[in-house]
Scaffold this active site. Structure first.
Site, short mmCIF file in Angstrom:
data_model
loop_
_atom_site.label_atom_id
_atom_site.label_comp_id
_atom_site.label_asym_id
_atom_site.label_seq_id
_atom_site.Cartn_x
_atom_site.Cartn_y
_atom_site.Cartn_z
N ASP A 23 23.22 1.49 45.75
CA ASP A 23 22.37 2.71 45.32
C ASP A 23 21.14 1.87 44.46
OD1 ASP A 23 21.63 5.20 44.32
OD2 ASP A 23 22.29 4.52 42.35
N ASP A 32 18.52 3.62 41.48
CA ASP A 32 18.27 4.20 40.18
C ASP A 32 19.77 4.01 39.74
OD1 ASP A 32 15.58 4.83 40.13
OD2 ASP A 32 16.26 6.16 41.98
#
Length: 337
Positions: free
Chosen positions: A18, A20
């Protein structure tokens, strides 16, 4: 799971990161991330970047990562905008009009899928696609509400309620989706995490069979990994907190837990929730009581607490001694002994 005693990353042939809250906060890289990813590549372990943020094109994401000294190719980036465009392409005839509530990058993905992006409602609009965009306002939501109420297919890139940034948690696409849900009494088709396709597509692009998903959110990164049938590592550099981890439902419980990506070289067994050297956790009525039994870090205690909390359903925590009180304070689970 990785083999006993190995460094965690060694047990997998691709890591699905991932972005953010895991790799960066807004324009700021999380300390140590570039070194951790460089070490993976040096060992021949593939890397893919799998993001629910639909506001930027894969080319822009790769460029941002390279600006943070993180090697990244466009082919290594998978976004929820791409996933949403795929959903639309599978459900609509070629050339169909799609009302876009989101960034130009989302508009470009719709067009690349052979569909016609528009910004205003008409009788010809067949679908609405919604992704994160800092410019989204009432007028965009109003156009979408009219289209959805008229029967248009509604696809949300993701339903993340918040977006981790260097300033803290800000409203995410899910907050805007909630506004439309309230206004229309409709439910969108969700294209990104926690749905599985993003993970499967990213792993397949690397020719990998043993992926590890790495993220900071329980409701998307970890839930999506479980849906996709892959192991997961939760890092506590973004949205999830020790308190939310203790209360996680079975569908949102990670395989491994760590403070940050520096744990990728630690033994896999040490990172799995379970009994931990140096700590003892017992259930006392409606409270977990933690005591220190020797050298042990705070995140080891957290993994021990998860083990007991997930078995018992008890999430309140109390320190049984000063060692535990110090560790709980570091975790933000402060209780006096």
């Amino acid at each position: 799971m990785a083999s006993d005693g190995e460094g965690l990353a060694a047990g997998y042939d691709v890591l699905l990161f991932d972005l953010d809250g895991t790799v960066y906060h807004g324009p700021e890289p999380i300390p140590g991330v570039a070194d951790a990813i460089r070490a993976l590549r040096d060992r021949g372990i593939a890397v893919r970047f799998v993001t629910n943020n639909a506001s930027r094109a894969p080319e822009a994401v790769a460029e941002t990562l390279r600006g943070m000294a993180i090697e990244a190719d466009v082919s290594e980036v998978s976004t929820s905008a791409q996933a949403a465009a795929k959903v639309l392409r599978e459900r609509l005839p070629g050339g169909a009009q799609v009302l876009v509530v989101g960034a130009p990058a989302l508009e470009a993905e719709v067009e690349a899928a052979g569909l016609t992006p528009v910004r205003q409602v008409s009788e010809h609009v067949a679908a609405v696609v919604q992704g994160h965009w800092t410019e989204t306002g009432w007028k965009h939501l109003a156009e979408a509400a009219l289209a959805i109420r008229a029967g248009a297919l509604w696809v949300a890139c993701n339903v993340d309620a918040t977006l981790p940034t260097e300033r803290g948690l800000l409203p995410g696409n899910g907050a805007m989706v909630a506004a439309l849900r309230t206004a229309t009494d409709a439910e969108p088709v969700v294209a990104g995490k926690p749905a599985a396709p993003l993970f499967h597509t990213a792993a397949q692009s690397a020719g990998a069979s043993r992926p590890l998903a790495v993220g900071d959110r329980l409701d998307t990164d970890i839930a999506g990994a479980i849906t996709a049938g892959v192991d997961s590592l939760l890092v506590l550099t973004g949205v999830a907190t020790p308190a939310s981890l203790l209360a996680a439902v079975p569908e949102e419980r990670p395989t491994y837990v760590a403070q940050d990506l520096g744990a990728l070289d630690e033994p896999a067994d040490d990172l799995a929730p379970g009994p931990q050297k140096g700590w003892q956790v017992e259930v006392d009525g409606e409270t977990l009581v933690a005591t220190g039994k020797g050298p042990g870090d705070a995140y080891g205690l957290l993994r021990a607490l998860c083990h007991e909390a997930w078995q018992s359903g008890v999430t309140a925590v109390r320190a049984g001694d000063d060692l535990a009180a110090t560790a709980l304070g570091e975790l933000g689970l402060t209780h006096a002994p």
